[in-house]
Design a protein around this motif. Structure first.
Motif, PDB file in Angstrom:
ATOM      1  N   ARG A 142       7.410   1.784  -8.876  1.00  0.00           N
ATOM      2  CA  ARG A 142       7.116   2.475  -7.610  1.00  0.00           C
ATOM      3  C   ARG A 142       8.362   3.033  -6.918  1.00  0.00           C
ATOM      4  O   ARG A 142       8.353   3.319  -5.739  1.00  0.00           O
ATOM      5  CB  ARG A 142       6.351   1.550  -6.655  1.00  0.00           C
ATOM      6  N   HIS A 188       3.840   1.714   1.894  1.00  0.00           N
ATOM      7  CA  HIS A 188       4.631   0.487   1.720  1.00  0.00           C
ATOM      8  C   HIS A 188       4.606   0.035   0.274  1.00  0.00           C
ATOM      9  O   HIS A 188       3.997  -0.972  -0.064  1.00  0.00           O
ATOM     10  CB  HIS A 188       4.082  -0.615   2.613  1.00  0.00           C
ATOM     11  N   VAL A 189       5.271   0.779  -0.596  1.00  0.00           N
ATOM     12  CA  VAL A 189       5.178   0.461  -2.010  1.00  0.00           C
ATOM     13  C   VAL A 189       6.121  -0.669  -2.422  1.00  0.00           C
ATOM     14  O   VAL A 189       5.969  -1.237  -3.483  1.00  0.00           O
ATOM     15  CB  VAL A 189       5.430   1.695  -2.884  1.00  0.00           C
ATOM     16  N   TRP A 190       7.121  -0.939  -1.588  1.00  0.00           N
ATOM     17  CA  TRP A 190       7.975  -2.097  -1.843  1.00  0.00           C
ATOM     18  C   TRP A 190       7.810  -3.063  -0.686  1.00  0.00           C
ATOM     19  O   TRP A 190       7.585  -2.646   0.444  1.00  0.00           O
ATOM     20  CB  TRP A 190       9.452  -1.697  -1.926  1.00  0.00           C
ATOM     21  N   ARG A 249      -6.876   0.138   4.070  1.00  0.00           N
ATOM     22  CA  ARG A 249      -5.754  -0.651   3.565  1.00  0.00           C
ATOM     23  C   ARG A 249      -4.597   0.219   3.101  1.00  0.00           C
ATOM     24  O   ARG A 249      -3.556  -0.309   2.712  1.00  0.00           O
ATOM     25  CB  ARG A 249      -6.170  -1.434   2.326  1.00  0.00           C
ATOM     26  N   GLY A 250      -4.811   1.521   3.020  1.00  0.00           N
ATOM     27  CA  GLY A 250      -3.765   2.401   2.508  1.00  0.00           C
ATOM     28  C   GLY A 250      -3.818   2.544   1.007  1.00  0.00           C
ATOM     29  O   GLY A 250      -2.798   2.785   0.374  1.00  0.00           O
ATOM     30  N   HIS A 251      -4.996   2.374   0.425  1.00  0.00           N
ATOM     31  CA  HIS A 251      -5.104   2.480  -1.023  1.00  0.00           C
ATOM     32  C   HIS A 251      -5.808   3.760  -1.486  1.00  0.00           C
ATOM     33  O   HIS A 251      -6.242   3.849  -2.626  1.00  0.00           O
ATOM     34  CB  HIS A 251      -5.835   1.251  -1.599  1.00  0.00           C
ATOM     35  N   ARG A 300       2.774  10.407  -3.793  1.00  0.00           N
ATOM     36  CA  ARG A 300       2.475   9.706  -5.040  1.00  0.00           C
ATOM     37  C   ARG A 300       1.549   8.551  -4.727  1.00  0.00           C
ATOM     38  O   ARG A 300       1.682   7.896  -3.708  1.00  0.00           O
ATOM     39  CB  ARG A 300       3.762   9.205  -5.671  1.00  0.00           C
ATOM     40  N   TYR A 301       0.588   8.329  -5.621  1.00  0.00           N
ATOM     41  CA  TYR A 301      -0.428   7.305  -5.360  1.00  0.00           C
ATOM     42  C   TYR A 301      -0.435   6.296  -6.492  1.00  0.00           C
ATOM     43  O   TYR A 301      -0.484   6.657  -7.669  1.00  0.00           O
ATOM     44  CB  TYR A 301      -1.789   7.972  -5.173  1.00  0.00           C
ATOM     45  N   TRP A 338      -3.339   0.541  -7.220  1.00  0.00           N
ATOM     46  CA  TRP A 338      -3.230  -0.850  -6.762  1.00  0.00           C
ATOM     47  C   TRP A 338      -4.330  -1.700  -7.385  1.00  0.00           C
ATOM     48  O   TRP A 338      -4.169  -2.893  -7.568  1.00  0.00           O
ATOM     49  CB  TRP A 338      -3.338  -0.922  -5.243  1.00  0.00           C
ATOM     50  N   ASN A 397       0.844  -1.194   0.000  1.00  0.00           N
ATOM     51  CA  ASN A 397       0.000   0.000   0.000  1.00  0.00           C
ATOM     52  C   ASN A 397       0.872   1.234   0.000  1.00  0.00           C
ATOM     53  O   ASN A 397       2.080   1.155  -0.171  1.00  0.00           O
ATOM     54  CB  ASN A 397      -0.955  -0.021   1.198  1.00  0.00           C
ATOM     55  N   ASN A 398       0.246   2.360   0.193  1.00  0.00           N
ATOM     56  CA  ASN A 398       0.969   3.600   0.348  1.00  0.00           C
ATOM     57  C   ASN A 398       1.112   3.827   1.848  1.00  0.00           C
ATOM     58  O   ASN A 398       0.111   3.813   2.527  1.00  0.00           O
ATOM     59  CB  ASN A 398       0.140   4.725  -0.294  1.00  0.00           C
ATOM     60  N   SER A 401       7.779   6.707  -5.748  1.00  0.00           N
ATOM     61  CA  SER A 401       7.089   6.849  -4.473  1.00  0.00           C
ATOM     62  C   SER A 401       8.020   6.507  -3.319  1.00  0.00           C
ATOM     63  O   SER A 401       8.023   7.160  -2.286  1.00  0.00           O
ATOM     64  CB  SER A 401       5.867   5.934  -4.443  1.00  0.00           C
TER      65      SER A 401
END
Ligand code: SF4
Ligand code: SF4
Lengths: 452, 293
Positions: B132, A64-66, B64-66, B143-144, B147, A61-62, B135
């Motif tokens: 990514r 945690h992109v990696w 979820r952080g999306h 940056r988004y 997903w 997620n954002n 980001s």
């Protein structure tokens, strides 16, 4: 001290022992193949699922992109280094005990690079456009961004992969000729005939062979160092806290050699059993490998300490916070696991008893590998959970089942490639073992100590 | 720049403002946000969603952080254990800072994010491979990533929402990165109109969606090259220099820690994470009110 190899072993015996591994391994071989296949299907299934649904299924997620994909990518790249260490560096240093084991270590190099490549692909959001990041001529005059460490990475890995395949192949030519001459007609004989490139063992051929082999070996060493330095640049060249560390390149190279050596011990023990190589992959050689691993483990520990110290005394609060997070935050279990598996467990290798005790060594080598995998995870993830920008701190993220499954499955892919290689090609270098036996018997006849 | 020149001027090369020459000849888009005027109403965020066809992901995916909020309004409290705005929240609208030396640009392997001559950090969706890395390297984490295959997700643009999608802006597919563009579609139209009439874009001719919707006028946006622009005047009044990595407000403050500056002057203008030398194009004006709203 026990001898690395029996000196009275006859050349015909060596041929037949090694050629036997191409025909009739223990039943365990098929069990391993089946398990590896099952694990790899898990990987393929996971990738299909992710490809169809989008990256959200991986649980990233954002911010945690990696995640585990990148961590495991570094792990596999690192694993590849020991093949070059054993075959090229030790070759130049005339350490002849490497001879019976370097071939499989080299194969390990090639296949772990291929596994690492998988993770780059799996990680990409738009896998189907991956070629945008490689320099290919196109009518629009569009090039990738040559400033990006990721691009250097792609180029370094391609170069290293192709060079190590060439190196593996060149070193195998005399052995392929032996296979060609000894096997019954069939597809394999045709394959060996083509690959042996008409090798007849004439003087001239040997001379050219030696020169070529040495040249490629010399070429490969700087490549190996540069590949992992560049992987380290992915992090060191960024400006995120916890990544922006000058000592990363040597630290990564040491870590790579370390995990590679540990993996060599693991595979050594498995091959020795599965292909009945007890005569060649002897305990004294295992002992030397264990000592080498111990030495590299200590170098890695030292570099680790340097990294922590330089972060700690840098007065860069953000980096310091990341370090504190690693040790006390939600990742503490993995971080301390890394310290214990990576720096404490290898101390066992200092003991003679452990150095020749196969079950002990096997479990130690697995623990070391786990420690090194954790190390990579601890490089990647904590920085995301506690970066510069407080509003985006996210300490709760944990990789999803899919990521774990893909990591698990990649071991299947590696094992599959490796095991198939060992059954199709001689995984012990016959001609070099003969040389080793010959030199040693000569030396002991002349009253010398044997070996170099 | 020759190598010897580079070596001789190394420290200058490292510290100097990176975009000179043809850059910023006619336009340099920049912003100023007055935190004292911001009430945290989130109108800017909503306007940005509407203007830029941003998917509204819903509660679960937010958790979820999306979330895709290009413009997000952050809440901070002076004291811990507070979570209601009337307990003294402070607000900070955060979007891509359009850095002049953007950390995200150098790391993209495909070259999908670049600097434009008018000072924007552009994102080319078609070129993005979804590594990514941008980001990962953005200090502000603005940056988004797509997903999900958002345009195809039933709740994201549920009927009749597709009817209000902005035709000037694409709908992004799964696997690409996106972020605030300073409403580049509006800037382009304004620039074209002005060029057809043989002039430059005038102050007030173009607004970003967030600026337009802000009820307290906290956001100003414009062309800094234009001496008449409100944003340029604000930057000048606050003595904030685009090419400096330490502003007058923080002069005399010896702290080198990220975000740890204490002003001894009456100036209010600052940029976030000045020390990282990303040279953002957004200036914030410090709050002068007491915490309680
Ligand atoms: S704020 Fe982040 S995304 Fe925007 S230009 Fe700067 S580094 Fe890039
Ligand atoms: S400038 Fe435009 S894209 Fe950027 S935050 Fe404001 S409304 Fe959104």
């Amino acid at each position: 001290m026990a001898k690395d190899i029996r000196e009275d072993i006859s050349w015909a015996q060596i041929n037949s022992d090694v050629l036997k591994s191409l025909e009739s391994p223990r039943p365990m071989y098929w069990v391993i193949i089946a398990i590896a296949l099952a694990m790899f299907s898990l990987f393929v299934g996971g990738e299909i699922y992710q490809y169809r649904n989008g990256m959200w299924v991986s649980g990233q997620n954002n911010p945690h992109v990696w995640g585990l994909y990148i961590a495991t990518f570094i792990f596999w790249i690192g694993m590849s280094h020991s093949g070059t260490l054993l075959s090229a560096i030790l070759h130049l240093m005339h350490a002849d005990w490497r001879k019976p084991i370097y071939r499989f270590a080299e194969a390990m190099t090639t296949f772990s690079l291929m596994t690492a490549g998988l993770f780059v692909m799996v990680h990409l959001g738009r896998l189907w456009q991956f070629y945008y990041s490689v320099p290919y001529p196109n009518e629009r005059g569009l090039w990738p961004n040559f400033q990006s460490p990721l691009l250097w990475d792609a180029m370094a890995i391609f170069t290293y992969l192709s060079s190590s395949v060439i190196f593996l192949f060149i070193g195998m030519i005399p052995d392929l000729a032996i296979c060609r001459d000894h096997l019954h007609p069939g597809w394999r004989k045709k394959l060996y005939t083509v690959l042996a490139l008409g090798w007849e063992g004439t003087d001239r051929q040997w001379r050219n062979f030696r020169v070529t082999y040495l040249t490629v070996a010399c070429y490969l060493i700087p490549l190996a160092v540069s590949v992992h330095s560049i992987v380290a640049s992915d992090f060191a060249m960024s400006q995120q806290p916890g990544w922006h560390v000058t000592s990363f390149p040597p630290y990564f190279v040491a870590g790579a050699l370390y995990s590679g050596c540990a993996a060599i011990i693991t595979l050594f023990i498995i091959l020795r059993y599965v292909f009945r190589f007890e005569e060649y992959m002897t305990l004294p050689i295992l002992k030397k490998t264990a000592r080498l691993t111990f030495a590299i483990a200590m170098v890695w520990t030292y570099l680790n300490a340097i990294e922590f110290a330089s972060v700690w005394y840098s007065h860069d609060q953000a980096s310091k916070d990341v370090l504190i997070q690693k040790a006390t935050g939600p990742y503490a279990f993995a971080w301390w696991g890394m310290i214990i598996c990576g720096s404490v467990v290898p101390l066992a290798l200092a003991f003679k008893k452990v150095q020749t005790n196969i079950p002990m060594l096997f479990s130690v080598s697995l623990l070391l590998n786990m420690g090194m995998w954790l190390e990579r995870w601890m490089i990647v993830s904590p920085t995301f959970s506690h970066g510069y920008y407080p509003w985006t701190w996210d300490h709760d993220q944990f990789p999803s089942f899919l990521q774990w499954g893909m990591v698990f499955g990649s071991f299947g892919w590696f094992t599959l490639l490796f095991m198939i290689f060992c059954k199709v090609f001689p995984s012990i270098s016959m001609y070099e073992v003969k040389e080793m036996v010959y030199h040693r018997s000569l030396a002991s006849k002349m009253g010398g100590k044997g070996g170099h | 720049m020759s190598v010897s020149n580079l070596l001789a001027n190394w420290s200058q090369f490292r510290q100097a403002h990176p975009t000179e020459g043809d850059f910023h000849k006619e336009y340099k888009w920049a912003m100023a946000i007055d935190l004292d005027a911001c009430t945290g109403c989130n109108a800017c965020s909503v306007a940005c969603y509407a203007e830029n066809n941003i998917p509204v992901v819903g509660k679960d995916r937010y958790a979820r952080g999306h979330a895709m909020h290009w413009m997000r309004v952050e809440r901070y409290w002076d004291e811990d254990n507070r979570d209601m705005p009337d307990q003294g929240a402070q607000f900070l609208p955060m979007m891509c800072q359009q850095c002049e030396a953007a950390p995200c640009e150098t790391v993209c392997p495909a070259g999908a994010t670049n600097h434009t001559p008018d000072g924007l950090n552009s994102q080319i969706y078609n070129r993005c491979v979804g590594s990514r890395y941008c980001s990962a390297n953005c200090p502000f984490k603005v940056r988004y990533f797509n997903w999900w295959d958002f345009p195809k997700e039933e709740n994201v643009f549920a009927d009749p929402l597709p009817l209000q999608l902005n035709p000037d802006v694409t709908v992004r597919t799964k696997g690409v990165m996106e972020k605030c563009t300073f409403c580049v579609q509006r800037l382009t139209v304004a620039k074209h109109n002005a060029r057809n009439e043989g002039r430059l874009v005038q102050e007030g001719e173009v607004q970003t969606a967030c600026q337009q919707s802000c009820p307290t006028n906290a956001i100003s946006f414009g062309n800094m090259v234009d001496p008449e622009s409100r944003v340029g005047k604000q930057w000048k009044a606050q003595q904030v220099d685009l090419a400096a990595d330490k502003q007058v407000k923080d002069a005399g403050d010896e702290s080198h820690e990220v975000g740890e500056h204490h002003s001894g002057t009456q100036l209010r203008g600052y940029r976030i994470f000045e020390e990282l030398r990303a040279y953002p194009s957004v200036m914030y004006l410090e709050r002068v009110r007491e915490s309680a709203v």
